[in-house]
Design a protein around this motif. Structure first.
Motif, PDB file in Angstrom:
ATOM      1  N   LEU A   1      -3.705   5.054 -12.624  1.00 12.50           N
ATOM      2  CA  LEU A   1      -2.872   6.145 -12.239  1.00 12.50           C
ATOM      3  C   LEU A   1      -4.225   6.368 -11.283  1.00 12.50           C
ATOM      4  O   LEU A   1      -3.978   8.205  -9.940  1.00 12.50           O
ATOM      5  N   TYR A   2      -5.297   6.615 -11.574  1.00  8.13           N
ATOM      6  CA  TYR A   2      -6.390   8.204 -11.121  1.00  8.13           C
ATOM      7  C   TYR A   2      -6.702   7.428 -10.200  1.00  8.13           C
ATOM      8  O   TYR A   2      -7.878   8.291  -8.938  1.00  8.13           O
ATOM      9  N   ARG A   3      -6.744   5.948  -9.034  1.00  8.59           N
ATOM     10  CA  ARG A   3      -6.560   5.420  -7.925  1.00  8.59           C
ATOM     11  C   ARG A   3      -5.827   5.989  -6.808  1.00  8.59           C
ATOM     12  O   ARG A   3      -6.018   5.911  -5.844  1.00  8.59           O
ATOM     13  N   HIS A   4      -4.670   6.655  -7.329  1.00  4.80           N
ATOM     14  CA  HIS A   4      -3.730   7.392  -6.268  1.00  4.80           C
ATOM     15  C   HIS A   4      -4.059   8.738  -6.430  1.00  4.80           C
ATOM     16  O   HIS A   4      -3.044   9.346  -5.895  1.00  4.80           O
ATOM     17  N   PHE A   5      -4.027   9.565  -7.900  1.00  8.22           N
ATOM     18  CA  PHE A   5      -3.595  10.657  -8.100  1.00  8.22           C
ATOM     19  C   PHE A   5      -5.769  11.127  -8.104  1.00  8.22           C
ATOM     20  O   PHE A   5      -6.011  10.456  -9.501  1.00  8.22           O
TER      21      PHE A   5
ATOM     22  N   PRO B   1       1.371  -1.575   0.324  1.00 12.91           N
ATOM     23  CA  PRO B   1       0.018  -0.348  -0.049  1.00 12.91           C
ATOM     24  C   PRO B   1       0.612   1.291  -0.165  1.00 12.91           C
ATOM     25  O   PRO B   1       1.788   1.411   0.801  1.00 12.91           O
ATOM     26  N   GLY B   2       0.729   2.290  -1.119  1.00 16.10           N
ATOM     27  CA  GLY B   2       1.135   3.398  -0.188  1.00 16.10           C
ATOM     28  C   GLY B   2       2.065   3.764  -2.172  1.00 16.10           C
ATOM     29  O   GLY B   2       3.233   4.393  -2.777  1.00 16.10           O
ATOM     30  N   GLU B   3       3.147   2.233  -2.737  1.00 14.71           N
ATOM     31  CA  GLU B   3       4.048   2.459  -3.126  1.00 14.71           C
ATOM     32  C   GLU B   3       3.769   2.820  -5.162  1.00 14.71           C
ATOM     33  O   GLU B   3       4.921   3.132  -5.072  1.00 14.71           O
ATOM     34  N   ARG B   4       2.868   2.227  -5.116  1.00 14.51           N
ATOM     35  CA  ARG B   4       2.445   2.784  -6.162  1.00 14.51           C
ATOM     36  C   ARG B   4       2.083   4.018  -6.775  1.00 14.51           C
ATOM     37  O   ARG B   4       2.801   4.741  -7.767  1.00 14.51           O
ATOM     38  N   ARG B   5       2.026   4.496  -6.004  1.00 13.18           N
ATOM     39  CA  ARG B   5       2.021   6.072  -5.564  1.00 13.18           C
ATOM     40  C   ARG B   5       3.646   6.857  -6.022  1.00 13.18           C
ATOM     41  O   ARG B   5       3.397   7.839  -6.932  1.00 13.18           O
TER      42      ARG B   5
END
Length: 221
Positions: A73-77, A34-38
């Motif tokens: 991408l839009y799941r994180h930004f 969790p958080g690494e994709r961002r």
């Protein structure tokens, strides 16, 4: 002047990839925590900005670079502007901390100001993609608030230089200390911005730290 180095986002397994000759090879797919994709998205964006003469980066090209869908991408930004804000956050956190350390050290004020300029230019030289954000080259056609943040960044740099230079012997002994202080801080900030623009416009060939000490000696003479 060695405070600045190649800056890195927090590393994580599978968050880096390799470019082929055309720069199209996506990053390998790996199950991320969790958080690494961002973080991976920001790393990929910064890496793509290091390609001199590259076209405007789209969310489609960024998603392709990472090997995910645009929806991922839009799941994180919420937007591409938020991705650039993530890079600006990183620039601010990297630079402000170093400038504060320099300002708080004992020593000659002009030497500290020179070191501040050196840190800024070293950071850009070792992080060319970030330098494109700093000068606004990567922000063309993006949301105006991004350029406003970078304008504020350089305003804060100038303010930091004023705070340091007001303690210099030349300023304190001047008949017009405030005027001289403001002129020096403004000139050094303009010098930094000019060096960064030249670096970006040259395709990262004209190093911003070239003849740095000699040039700073002239500016502060």
């Amino acid at each position: 002047m060695s405070e600045a180095s190649k800056s890195q986002f927090p590393s994580e397994e599978g968050a880096s990839g390799h470019d082929d000759a055309k720069g199209e090879t996506p990053m390998p797919k790996t199950r991320l925590k969790p958080g690494e994709r961002r973080v991976q998205i920001l790393q990929a964006l910064a890496m793509m900005l290091e390609r001199p003469g590259a076209d405007r980066i789209t969310t489609a090209s960024l998603a392709s670079q990472i090997g995910v869908s645009e929806a991922a991408l839009y799941r994180h930004f919420a937007s591409k502007a938020q991705m650039f804000e993530g890079l600006i956050d990183f620039i601010e956190q990297s630079i402000y901390g170093l400038l504060t350390q320099i300002a708080e050290k004992e020593g000659d004020a002009t030497v500290k100001a020179q070191r501040m300029v050196g840190v800024l230019l070293q950071f850009a030289e070792k992080n060319p993609g970030m330098s494109r954000v700093m000068v606004g080259d990567a922000l063309i056609l993006e949301h105006d608030r991004l350029n406003q943040r970078m304008n504020h960044f350089f305003d804060r740099i100038e303010s930091s230089l004023r705070q340091v230079l007001k303690e210099s012997e030349k300023v304190r002994s001047s008949a017009t200390p405030t005027v001289l202080n403001n002129q020096w801080a403004s000139l050094m900030t303009t010098f930094v911005m000019g060096r960064l623009h030249r670096f970006v416009r040259s395709g990262f060939k004209k190093m911003p730290t070239e003849h740095l000490e000699a040039n700073l000696a002239v500016l502060l003479s």
